[in-house]
Design a protein around this motif. Sequence first.
Motif, PDB file in Angstrom:
ATOM      1  N   ARG A   1      -4.462   6.769  -3.724  1.00  0.00           N
ATOM      2  CA  ARG A   1      -4.436   7.320  -5.077  1.00  0.00           C
ATOM      3  C   ARG A   1      -4.299   6.216  -6.113  1.00  0.00           C
ATOM      4  O   ARG A   1      -4.984   6.214  -7.129  1.00  0.00           O
ATOM      5  N   ASP A   2      -3.393   5.286  -5.863  1.00  0.00           N
ATOM      6  CA  ASP A   2      -3.313   4.065  -6.665  1.00  0.00           C
ATOM      7  C   ASP A   2      -4.020   2.996  -5.843  1.00  0.00           C
ATOM      8  O   ASP A   2      -3.408   2.400  -4.947  1.00  0.00           O
ATOM      9  N   PRO A   3      -5.303   2.759  -6.112  1.00  0.00           N
ATOM     10  CA  PRO A   3      -6.138   2.048  -5.132  1.00  0.00           C
ATOM     11  C   PRO A   3      -5.552   0.723  -4.657  1.00  0.00           C
ATOM     12  O   PRO A   3      -5.133  -0.115  -5.449  1.00  0.00           O
ATOM     13  N   PHE A   4      -5.532   0.602  -3.356  1.00  0.00           N
ATOM     14  CA  PHE A   4      -5.175  -0.653  -2.705  1.00  0.00           C
ATOM     15  C   PHE A   4      -6.476  -1.340  -2.324  1.00  0.00           C
ATOM     16  O   PHE A   4      -7.337  -0.739  -1.683  1.00  0.00           O
TER      17      PHE A   4
ATOM     18  N   GLU B   1       0.832  -1.199   0.000  1.00  0.00           N
ATOM     19  CA  GLU B   1       0.000   0.000   0.000  1.00  0.00           C
ATOM     20  C   GLU B   1       0.869   1.253   0.000  1.00  0.00           C
ATOM     21  O   GLU B   1       1.971   1.268   0.554  1.00  0.00           O
ATOM     22  N   ARG B   2       0.399   2.298  -0.603  1.00  0.00           N
ATOM     23  CA  ARG B   2       1.084   3.594  -0.644  1.00  0.00           C
ATOM     24  C   ARG B   2       0.642   4.427   0.552  1.00  0.00           C
ATOM     25  O   ARG B   2      -0.543   4.538   0.844  1.00  0.00           O
TER      26      ARG B   2
ATOM     27  N   SER C   1       6.013   4.468  -1.313  1.00  0.00           N
ATOM     28  CA  SER C   1       5.182   4.100  -2.463  1.00  0.00           C
ATOM     29  C   SER C   1       4.660   2.672  -2.373  1.00  0.00           C
ATOM     30  O   SER C   1       3.568   2.372  -2.882  1.00  0.00           O
ATOM     31  N   SER C   2       5.410   1.773  -1.751  1.00  0.00           N
ATOM     32  CA  SER C   2       4.961   0.390  -1.583  1.00  0.00           C
ATOM     33  C   SER C   2       5.438  -0.086  -0.220  1.00  0.00           C
ATOM     34  O   SER C   2       6.609  -0.443  -0.039  1.00  0.00           O
TER      35      SER C   2
END
Length: 513
Positions: free
Chosen positions: A298-301, A139-140, A183-184
Amino acid sequence: MKLNSFLLMTLLVAAFNFTKQAGTAQVTLTSDPPWLEVFRGEPITLRCTIKKSEEHISWTYTWKKQEYNGQVQVLYADGGAPTFPLDHPIEAGMIRYWCEANNGTMSIDSNPIILKVIDEKPKPVITQDPPSVEVYTGERVTLSCGFGGDPAGWEYLWYKDTQGAALPNTDSSRTDGSSYTISSAALTHSGEYRCIASRGPFYSHFSDSLTLKISDKKPKPVITQDPPGAEVYTGERVTLSCGFGGDPAGWEYLWYKDTQGAALPNTDSSRTDGSSYTISSAALSHSGQYWCRAARGRDPFHSNYSDSVVLSIIAHPLTVVTMETGWTEIFTSGSVTLRCEVKGISAEWNYTWYRDGEQIPLDHPGERLTVRIWNSSYWGQYRCRGNRTEKPFYTRTSESFKTTSIMLCCILGLSGSLLFFITMVVLAVKCMRKPGQNIQRCKKGESCSLENAEITSADCTGPVCDDVEINPGAVYDDIEIDPVPHREIDPVPHSEGYQALVGQRSLYSSIQQ
């Protein structure tokens, strides 16, 4: 009150250009750095600049300040430099500074600068996005550091677990270092994070620590149903809710039916995060298997899918209106009893009756309703519905029962009965005549009628022509002619037929049965 008057005065002064002119000379005051809000101990330098002055003229400067009480204080008298460092402001509050330039023949006051001096060092605050206590691997996550006010001139440093070496800047879009982005997320990112802000050589306090917990187990939401129960009846409202039972911060929810393909649209405008899926009026097509899952960032998890919930939509029981009264009783009483019957569920029901769409008020609603068919106020279309305090709470409304159809059948029945009665009376009268009565004798020279045939005694010769007996009470048929002349009369009983000899011909007939 004095402070408010002073602030009003300084604001009015600042609204105008206080640059003074002597001939063509202008005096301007600036600050470096250009902050109007400084903290006690933060260095700042005031600079007085003369423009459009003749080069051969020399200037000396006097520095002054005015505090909130209105008193003017000279900081440095004639002969001072054009710059004045405020390395360690002591007073807290609103302070007005200006300079006075003097060339020996005249003096000029510069424009004022009003500084707000804050007594305590600032302390930044860390915020987290997504704002969850637990972050999952992959996750971000972004940590942000700030004061919540004017961020001008500040740069930020990040520390993990210790306040030793600062972490490198991970967010190229924020050159001031105000955010720290992972980011990850991995398990190694778990720990305590702090930040500190600097403006030149001046540093803020450290922020409070923020603990970041990284989990390698994806969350799995749970679906709850309201109202609970495996059976939902058509027309009922049902709401499915999706959640983790803990901290819901930052999550948005997606719903799926029968397959885990395309998500269903959000049906509950009051819950913008999609955490509930509402069916306002259940239909049979809503039956099926439902899942949900959550997403954030934002980058869906995405979380794992929930366990499925099966909705079974059942049609309400059917009601039927039947007529219990027999036709004989309808003719005699002029009323008919209607019965409301619930199909499929044998339970205690209360009943509601409707005539032409309007509810019929009854003191004790029952399954039977008596209608007087000869009273026009009772005419109409009757329906019924069952009600009770347990599920299903009500049945479907029955099909209509028209009392005018009963009335029409009665009229037709009476008409048919009357016609049948008249016919039977006529036949009975004919059948009641005894044989031998009203025997009509056909004498010579007279005409005698035999049902659809006429016999004239003038055609007769011989002794038999004097007495030809005809029974007018019988119905004759199939008259035959026998060409044998002078045949003796052979009487035949009336129940079998009748034979008569007329002239040279014999007539035969049979009685209709």
